[in-house]
Scaffold this motif. Structure first.
Motif, mmCIF file in Angstrom:
data_model
loop_
_atom_site.group_PDB
_atom_site.id
_atom_site.type_symbol
_atom_site.label_atom_id
_atom_site.label_comp_id
_atom_site.label_asym_id
_atom_site.label_seq_id
_atom_site.Cartn_x
_atom_site.Cartn_y
_atom_site.Cartn_z
ATOM 1 N N THR A 173 23.596 -42.121 5.896
ATOM 2 C CA THR A 173 23.272 -40.739 5.528
ATOM 3 C C THR A 173 24.114 -39.757 6.326
ATOM 4 O O THR A 173 24.598 -38.751 5.791
ATOM 5 C CB THR A 173 21.783 -40.456 5.747
ATOM 6 N N ARG A 211 12.401 -40.902 2.472
ATOM 7 C CA ARG A 211 13.042 -39.646 2.077
ATOM 8 C C ARG A 211 12.934 -38.615 3.188
ATOM 9 O O ARG A 211 13.857 -37.827 3.420
ATOM 10 C CB ARG A 211 12.404 -39.116 0.790
ATOM 11 N N GLY A 212 11.793 -38.622 3.872
ATOM 12 C CA GLY A 212 11.623 -37.683 4.981
ATOM 13 C C GLY A 212 12.615 -37.946 6.097
ATOM 14 O O GLY A 212 13.162 -37.004 6.692
ATOM 15 N N ARG A 263 15.585 -39.338 5.747
ATOM 16 C CA ARG A 263 16.910 -38.914 5.275
ATOM 17 C C ARG A 263 17.057 -37.390 5.331
ATOM 18 O O ARG A 263 18.130 -36.875 5.660
ATOM 19 C CB ARG A 263 17.153 -39.426 3.856
ATOM 20 N N ARG A 264 15.993 -36.666 5.022
ATOM 21 C CA ARG A 264 16.071 -35.198 5.130
ATOM 22 C C ARG A 264 16.311 -34.776 6.571
ATOM 23 O O ARG A 264 17.096 -33.868 6.833
ATOM 24 C CB ARG A 264 14.786 -34.571 4.581
ATOM 25 N N GLN A 265 15.618 -35.424 7.514
ATOM 26 C CA GLN A 265 15.813 -35.093 8.918
ATOM 27 C C GLN A 265 17.229 -35.413 9.370
ATOM 28 O O GLN A 265 17.859 -34.636 10.094
ATOM 29 C CB GLN A 265 14.798 -35.868 9.777
ATOM 30 N N HIS A 280 24.048 -31.678 9.463
ATOM 31 C CA HIS A 280 24.576 -30.339 9.153
ATOM 32 C C HIS A 280 24.599 -29.466 10.401
ATOM 33 O O HIS A 280 25.545 -28.698 10.617
ATOM 34 C CB HIS A 280 23.731 -29.676 8.071
ATOM 35 N N THR A 319 19.904 -35.556 7.475
ATOM 36 C CA THR A 319 20.811 -34.607 6.832
ATOM 37 C C THR A 319 20.789 -33.265 7.546
ATOM 38 O O THR A 319 21.839 -32.651 7.796
ATOM 39 C CB THR A 319 20.437 -34.430 5.350
ATOM 40 N N ARG A 320 19.583 -32.775 7.898
ATOM 41 C CA ARG A 320 19.491 -31.508 8.624
ATOM 42 C C ARG A 320 20.219 -31.591 9.963
ATOM 43 O O ARG A 320 20.966 -30.681 10.332
ATOM 44 C CB ARG A 320 18.027 -31.125 8.850
ATOM 45 N N THR A 332 20.037 -46.275 7.997
ATOM 46 C CA THR A 332 19.857 -45.016 7.276
ATOM 47 C C THR A 332 20.533 -43.861 7.994
ATOM 48 O O THR A 332 21.176 -43.010 7.364
ATOM 49 C CB THR A 332 18.351 -44.723 7.101
ATOM 50 N N THR A 372 26.881 -37.222 4.661
ATOM 51 C CA THR A 372 26.832 -35.768 4.867
ATOM 52 C C THR A 372 28.154 -35.261 5.421
ATOM 53 O O THR A 372 28.676 -34.223 4.982
ATOM 54 C CB THR A 372 25.689 -35.409 5.827
#
Length: 446
Positions: free
Chosen positions: A339, A100-101, A103-105, A111, A107-108, A335, A343
């Protein structure tokens, strides 16, 4: 692919080829033969020092092959217990990340890149997105500052391509990673570099930075190409549209289809025959070099007589090699790809190709095949965006008429009056594409 098929028709599953400098080698084109070579280290070693042309002094010191095949103290060039020791350190370090970490990176970072062009209504998704995202993520995973990304992208791409400046690019990467290891020795963090240093396998500094080099180059090169090919398929392949819209495929399914049809690395070096042997009907002498033709193996008619048949859920492709040296970081590449595209499509649901598909162009090297651009248009965002890509490679340009001087990642300034968005060219309606994407999102949410 046409070259591989001509070689297959003339020579069978193993064909003789010449490398840079007219150095003879073999390319393995058959699916089963690749599994045989990759899976039997007793016959086919990873130790490049056994290559006969090295021993006979026929490889010049400035050969563009050297950055990819010269022996290094890494698991890719070792067999047996020593390989196992180093491979364990790499695998353990890559697996310590929380999914999850990551994927958050991703996604950030996605963006951040999209903010740089979303207001324009047009962009080149190769230069502005696909070639930037993997390295932004990789530098974070290795514990490096973001601003390292653009130059490392250039250097790694140049090195893999085997150009006349490959050796200099390799030296830049090595120096950068050596500095990183020295810094992390005194100030460890939550990153791959620190975990390799701390691992019970007790890697030396040389072993650490050499493995970081492998992770960085292999991870970036393969993921950039996978991201480009998957984006192209999503934007152009009617089968992909229909399957996604109907809930028959998810983005990870599309990624696997691309790994079958367009593997990120077309060929990889290498194996070196440890003994006189035979494979695919060819007599191979001890010291001969063998390239694994991953793309050719994935298209081998012996295992895929119908290339149009769907391959949902089938991960038996050769895109990440096979056997003891199968890529340990392949799931990170998957991933980043699914991901990042998820996004992008969520932000730009009506994105579509702005040129006919047949106008897309590729550039090929001895290992890879790169899509050079992917120009798209979309409904411009009224808010957000700095007026320039957050991390644009030197030399890349925007879509259509807006080929302005790119900014470096450290340039955080806003747009000047001379950088006003160029109106996007006229484009066909893309409501159908928007509908299939929203249908997919709805289906995934149950």
């Amino acid at each position: 692919m046409s070259l591989y098929e001509r070689l297959r028709a003339e020579h069978g599953p193993v064909a003789p080829v010449l490398l840079d400098g007219d150095l003879p080698a073999w390319i393995v084109l058959g699916y089963r033969e690749i599994l045989e070579v990759a899976g039997t280290p007793s016959r086919f070693s990873r130790d490049s020092r056994t290559w006969r042309w090295f021993k006979e002094g026929k490889v010049p010191p400035d050969s563009p092959l050297l950055p990819m095949i010269a022996w290094q103290p890494v698991c890719l060039f070792l067999d047996g217990a020593e390989r196992d020791r180093l491979r364990l350190a790499v695998t353990d370090s890559l697996e310590r990340f929380n999914r999850r970490g990551i994927r958050r990176q991703i996604t950030r970072s996605a963006h951040q890149l999209i903010d740089g062009f979303a207001h324009r209504g047009a962009a080149d998704l190769v230069g502005y997105f696909a070639e930037q995202l993997p390295m932004l993520v990789m530098t974070q995973l290795l514990g490096m500052p973001d601003e390292y990304g653009p130059r490392l992208v250039e250097a790694s791409r140049d090195m893999v391509a085997g150009t006349e400046t490959s050796v200099a690019s390799n030296e830049f990467i090595v120096e950068t990673l050596q500095q990183l290891v020295r810094r992390k020795r005194g100030n460890p963090g939550h990153d791959i570099t620190s975990w390799l240093i701390e691992h019970s396998s007790a890697l030396t500094d040389e072993e650490v930075w050499n493995h970081l080099r492998v992770i960085l180059i292999a991870g970036n090169e393969t993921t950039v190409n996978l991201l480009k090919s998957t984006l192209r398929m999503v934007l152009t392949d009617p089968r992909c549209h229909a399957s996604l819209a109907g809930g028959q495929m998810t983005l990870p399914d599309v990624v696997e289809q691309v790994l079958w049809s367009e593997p990120p690395l077309m060929t990889i070096p290498g194996r070196w025959a440890a003994v006189d042997t035979e494979v695919g009907g060819q007599k191979v002498e001890a010291g001969d070099m063998l390239l694994l033709g991953l793309a050719a193996g994935n298209h081998d008619p012996a295992v895929r007589p119908d290339l149009t048949a769907p391959l949902h859920g089938n991960r038996s492709h050769l895109a990440f090699s096979s056997g003891p040296q199968e890529c340990p970081g392949q799931n990170i590449g998957r991933t980043i790809t699914d991901t990042g595209i998820d996004t992008l499509l969520a932000r730009l649901p009506d994105v579509g190709l702005s040129v006919p598909e047949e106008e897309l162009r590729w550039k090929s090297g001895w290992m890879t095949r790169h899509l050079t651009s992917l120009p798209v248009t979309f409904t411009a965002s009224r808010s957000g965006g700095s007026g320039a890509p957050a991390a644009l490679l030197p030399g890349s340009a925007g879509c259509g008429a807006e080929a302005e001087r790119p900014r470096d990642v450290t340039d955080s300034g806003s747009s000047s009056a001379a950088e006003r968005p160029v109106p996007p060219p006229s484009r066909p309606l893309r409501s159908r594409r928007a509908r299939w994407w929203y249908a997919l999102k709805t289906w995934l949410r149950g």
